[in-house]
Design a protein around this motif. Structure first.
Motif, PDB file in Angstrom:
ATOM      1  N   ILE A 167       1.004  -1.707   0.201  1.00 26.25           N
ATOM      2  CA  ILE A 167      -0.174   0.036  -0.212  1.00 26.25           C
ATOM      3  C   ILE A 167       0.479   1.030   0.108  1.00 26.25           C
ATOM      4  CG2 ILE A 167      -1.476   1.555   1.222  1.00 26.25           C
ATOM      5  CD1 ILE A 167      -2.316  -1.722  -0.141  1.00 26.25           C
ATOM      6  N   PRO A 168       0.490   2.153  -0.992  1.00 24.67           N
ATOM      7  CA  PRO A 168       1.938   4.009  -0.986  1.00 24.67           C
ATOM      8  C   PRO A 168       1.226   4.752  -0.185  1.00 24.67           C
ATOM      9  CG  PRO A 168       0.101   2.927  -2.843  1.00 24.67           C
ATOM     10  CD  PRO A 168       0.045   2.459  -1.381  1.00 24.67           C
ATOM     11  N   ARG A 169       1.511   4.151   1.137  1.00 26.43           N
ATOM     12  CA  ARG A 169       0.872   5.272   2.174  1.00 26.43           C
ATOM     13  C   ARG A 169       1.689   6.427   1.804  1.00 26.43           C
ATOM     14  NH1 ARG A 169       0.524   0.033   4.204  1.00 26.43           N
ATOM     15  NH2 ARG A 169      -1.579  -0.344   5.977  1.00 26.43           N
ATOM     16  N   GLY A 170       2.899   6.068   1.481  1.00 24.70           N
ATOM     17  CA  GLY A 170       3.498   7.844   1.465  1.00 24.70           C
ATOM     18  C   GLY A 170       2.672   8.148   0.095  1.00 24.70           C
ATOM     19  N   PHE A 171       2.673   7.979  -0.547  1.00 22.90           N
ATOM     20  CA  PHE A 171       1.858   8.452  -2.469  1.00 22.90           C
ATOM     21  C   PHE A 171       0.604   9.295  -1.593  1.00 22.90           C
ATOM     22  CE2 PHE A 171      -0.632   8.597  -5.913  1.00 22.90           C
ATOM     23  CZ  PHE A 171      -0.223   9.465  -6.652  1.00 22.90           C
ATOM     24  N   PHE A 172      -0.267   8.150  -0.457  1.00 22.65           N
ATOM     25  CA  PHE A 172      -1.632   8.834  -0.405  1.00 22.65           C
ATOM     26  C   PHE A 172      -1.054  10.168   0.992  1.00 22.65           C
ATOM     27  CE2 PHE A 172      -3.259   4.818  -0.954  1.00 22.65           C
ATOM     28  CZ  PHE A 172      -3.198   4.685  -2.195  1.00 22.65           C
ATOM     29  N   ALA A 173      -0.303  10.196   1.250  1.00 29.44           N
ATOM     30  CA  ALA A 173      -0.006  11.385   2.561  1.00 29.44           C
ATOM     31  C   ALA A 173       0.824  12.609   1.592  1.00 29.44           C
ATOM     32  CB  ALA A 173       0.866  10.990   3.466  1.00 29.44           C
ATOM     33  N   TRP A 174       0.840  12.311   0.926  1.00 29.10           N
ATOM     34  CA  TRP A 174       0.953  13.399  -0.209  1.00 29.10           C
ATOM     35  C   TRP A 174       0.137  14.021  -1.027  1.00 29.10           C
ATOM     36  CZ3 TRP A 174       1.440  12.881  -5.945  1.00 29.10           C
ATOM     37  CH2 TRP A 174       1.628  14.453  -6.417  1.00 29.10           C
ATOM     38  N   THR A 175      -0.560  13.166  -1.385  1.00 34.10           N
ATOM     39  CA  THR A 175      -2.355  13.493  -2.079  1.00 34.10           C
ATOM     40  C   THR A 175      -2.825  14.309  -1.157  1.00 34.10           C
ATOM     41  OG1 THR A 175      -3.371  11.458  -1.757  1.00 34.10           O
ATOM     42  CG2 THR A 175      -2.138  11.801  -3.695  1.00 34.10           C
ATOM     43  N   GLY A 176      -2.747  13.969   0.413  1.00 32.82           N
ATOM     44  CA  GLY A 176      -3.273  14.732   1.125  1.00 32.82           C
ATOM     45  C   GLY A 176      -3.029  15.481   1.847  1.00 32.82           C
ATOM     46  N   THR A 177      -1.698  15.877   0.884  1.00 32.85           N
ATOM     47  CA  THR A 177      -1.504  17.637   1.285  1.00 32.85           C
ATOM     48  C   THR A 177      -1.954  18.714   0.212  1.00 32.85           C
ATOM     49  OG1 THR A 177       0.816  17.389   0.396  1.00 32.85           O
ATOM     50  CG2 THR A 177       1.024  16.951   2.347  1.00 32.85           C
ATOM     51  N   TRP A 178      -2.682  18.109  -0.535  1.00 28.89           N
ATOM     52  CA  TRP A 178      -3.406  19.166  -1.687  1.00 28.89           C
ATOM     53  C   TRP A 178      -4.891  18.691  -2.353  1.00 28.89           C
ATOM     54  CZ3 TRP A 178      -3.535  16.549  -5.949  1.00 28.89           C
ATOM     55  CH2 TRP A 178      -3.344  15.784  -6.713  1.00 28.89           C
ATOM     56  N   MET A 179      -4.989  17.386  -3.011  1.00 29.41           N
ATOM     57  CA  MET A 179      -5.894  17.398  -3.002  1.00 29.41           C
ATOM     58  C   MET A 179      -7.342  17.199  -2.270  1.00 29.41           C
ATOM     59  SD  MET A 179      -7.126  13.124  -4.887  1.00 29.41           S
ATOM     60  CE  MET A 179      -7.614  12.442  -2.926  1.00 29.41           C
ATOM     61  N   VAL A 180      -8.260  17.993  -3.507  1.00 29.57           N
ATOM     62  CA  VAL A 180      -9.457  18.325  -2.353  1.00 29.57           C
ATOM     63  C   VAL A 180     -10.256  18.005  -3.803  1.00 29.57           C
ATOM     64  CG1 VAL A 180      -8.360  19.732  -0.815  1.00 29.57           C
ATOM     65  CG2 VAL A 180      -9.689  20.532  -2.946  1.00 29.57           C
ATOM     66  N   ARG A 181     -10.779  17.437  -4.793  1.00 30.98           N
ATOM     67  CA  ARG A 181     -11.597  17.444  -5.753  1.00 30.98           C
ATOM     68  C   ARG A 181     -11.710  15.787  -5.806  1.00 30.98           C
ATOM     69  NH1 ARG A 181     -10.384  21.958  -9.702  1.00 30.98           N
ATOM     70  NH2 ARG A 181      -7.873  20.522  -9.717  1.00 30.98           N
ATOM     71  N   LEU A 182     -13.010  16.172  -6.320  1.00 28.95           N
ATOM     72  CA  LEU A 182     -13.132  14.798  -7.323  1.00 28.95           C
ATOM     73  C   LEU A 182     -12.059  14.462  -8.715  1.00 28.95           C
ATOM     74  CD1 LEU A 182     -14.622  11.727  -6.614  1.00 28.95           C
ATOM     75  CD2 LEU A 182     -16.369  12.903  -8.486  1.00 28.95           C
TER      76      LEU A 182
END
Length: 526
Positions: free
Chosen positions: A298-313
């Motif tokens: 599971i790429p948790r680091g990648f998801f952590a990165w997207t969690g710093t900017w992703m806000v749209r579907l």
């Protein structure tokens, strides 16, 4: 009032002459439930709306194939699993509730998606009735009929929930079970016996009291077998009860309620945990957070990165949902994904390494994790406050056309209007309707703010919304389960005060100093 015209008539006080023909002063309060005519009309139009979506806009989601394959393998081979490399392998990637629902529909009506969608339409209409019951329970006595009628109609004609009956996803079933659980707990919170000391309850009353908490926990447990975040209902109930029973004398009630809610929850989940222990070799009460199989990276680091900017579907389609399926281009990322040109170049280099073979390796994932840590350290409020708030806004105030053939894009408005008026009109209409629902809910919550049941609905909506901002994607359907609560609050805002009939006042009314001296049926007055 004819019995056939009303579902129920309750809480009626009669005016009767007492003491030698003198007429006492009485108040007469009639509380009537929804008429059968209103119920039939709302259900008929609601069914028509749902059939319209089913026939005109059926939707096949990415998760649908997993649920369908799990159901068919379960029905055909007796194995809850998926075919991998030609072999049927048991799986715990998804909770079994919705596949079990599909198995039941397939066994009775055949393996057609239409049968499933029609069954979902019927279940969604049952949710509309639960909305009416909740509205009636939370409204003051003279407003119950109006609130119940308003709740029934706005739920039956809500296009956001009706639209999901045309998709083979968990939302309709999860919404029904969650609303049923809320009905149970709202009724319990409104019961006068909850204010009495535990030791003052008779054995029969105590067993009934415990039984309701057990039933509520059991319904939440069944809902958890459909959607793993359903226990958030119990978290909301526990918080409300902790405030209501904060005095030391009430702590035994709090402990007893918590115990039996937990018993009900575990009673529903234990068979699934036992199955996982025997089949998968591990005890799991819930499906894995990332729907992974044992041993999957599971790429948790990648998801952590997207969690710093992703806000749209839209960003979910272009970035996390493309992992291991397609290339991710830096040009498709929003400007908020970078704090500088140097960071943009760094992200471009990392994505280029991924695009070579479409593999997110542990080493590459570690680089994204470092990038996420740096962005969070640089602007912690962005990651922990502003991004979740923006995600909440995106989940609640999107136009909700994700299952329809419309773009959902309104900007720039002049250009979008000239380009496709139908697309712009539907998107804008759905967006304004969502704002209307939210405004009505706020009004209803304010008008009925003293009700513990209203506090429970608000607490549930808040907890679920906050928790779902921490997932790896942003989807409007995450808060669809909250819509019945929203519609109930809206119904409380729409309900108007019914007329209250009064008996003519006495010329010389009799006054009793103590209530027990008054004849039966007479309201005590000083």
């Amino acid at each position: 009032m004819a019995a056939g015209r009303r579902a129920r008539i309750s809480s009626v006080r009669l005016c009767t002459p007492e003491n030698g023909g003198n007429e006492a002063f009485f108040e007469t309060m009639n509380t009537r439930d929804i008429s059968y005519k209103q119920l039939g009309a709302a259900v008929a139009l609601g069914l028509g709306l749902r059939l319209f979506f089913i026939l005109r806009f059926p939707f096949v989601a990415g998760d649908t194939k997993f649920y369908v394959e799990l159901a068919r393998n379960w029905l055909d081979h007796g194995v809850y699993g998926l075919f991998i490399a030609g072999q049927l392998i048991p799986s715990d990637m998804r909770m079994p509730g919705y596949p079990a629902f599909l198995v039941a529909i397939y066994a009775v009506f055949g393996r057609t998606g239409t049968a499933v969608m029609v069954a979902q339409a019927v279940m969604d209409l049952a949710t509309c009735v639960l909305v009416a019951l909740l509205a009636a329970r939370l409204a003051p006595a003279p407003k119950r009929a109006a609130a119940a009628t308003a709740g029934l109609w706005i739920a039956a004609l809500c296009p956001f929930t009706a639209n999901y009956t045309a998709a083979m996803l968990t939302e309709v079933l999860a919404t029904f079970l969650t609303t049923l659980a809320l009905v149970i707990f709202v009724y319990v919170l409104g019961d006068a016996s909850t204010e009495r000391p535990l030791q003052s309850l008779e054995r029969r009353a105590l067993l009934k009291w415990v039984g309701w908490f057990l039933l509520g926990g059991l319904v939440v447990g069944v809902g958890t077998l459909v959607r793993p975040e359903t226990p958030l209902v119990l978290v909301a109930v526990a918080l409300i009860l902790s405030v209501q029973w904060r005095r030391r004398a009430d702590w035994p009630k709090l402990a007893l309620a918590g115990l039996w809610m937990a018993v009900g929850l575990l009673a529903a989940l234990t068979p699934w945990a036992v199955r996982n222990a025997r089949t998968m070799g591990r005890v799991e009460f819930l499906a894995p957070r990332y729907a992974e199989s044992g041993g999957d990276f599971i790429p948790r680091g990648f998801f952590a990165w997207t969690g710093t900017w992703m806000v749209r579907l839209r960003d979910a389609y272009l970035v996390p949902w493309k992992l291991r399926k397609g290339a991710i281009r830096v040009e498709t990322l929003p400007g908020s994904a970078f704090d500088s040109d140097a960071e943009r170049a760094r992200v471009a280099e990392l994505l280029e390494r991924y695009n070579r073979d479409l593999q997110m390796t542990p080493m590459l994932d570690h680089e994204f994790a470092k990038l996420a840590e740096e962005r969070t350290a640089r602007r912690p409020l962005r990651t922990y406050l502003f991004i979740p708030i923006e995600r909440m806004a995106a989940m609640w105030f999107t136009p909700r056309v994700e299952l329809l053939p419309y773009s959902g894009n309104l900007w720039p408005p002049g250009e979008k209007w000239r380009g496709n008026r139908m697309d712009f009109g539907v998107t804008a209409g759905f967006g304004l309707l969502g704002l209307l629902y939210a405004g009505l809910a706020l009004g209803g919550a304010w008008r009925s703010r003293a009700e513990p049941g209203v506090a429970l609905l608000l607490m549930f909506v808040a907890i679920r919304t906050v928790c779902l901002t921490q997932l790896q994607t942003v989807e409007p359907r995450y808060v669809l389960v909250c819509f019945p609560a929203l519609l109930v609050l809206g119904a409380l805002a729409l309900g108007k005060r019914e007329g209250v009939a009064h008996c003519p006042p006495l010329r010389n009314p009799i006054r009793w100093k103590r209530p027990q001296e008054a004849p039966a049926g007479v309201i005590h007055r000083e």
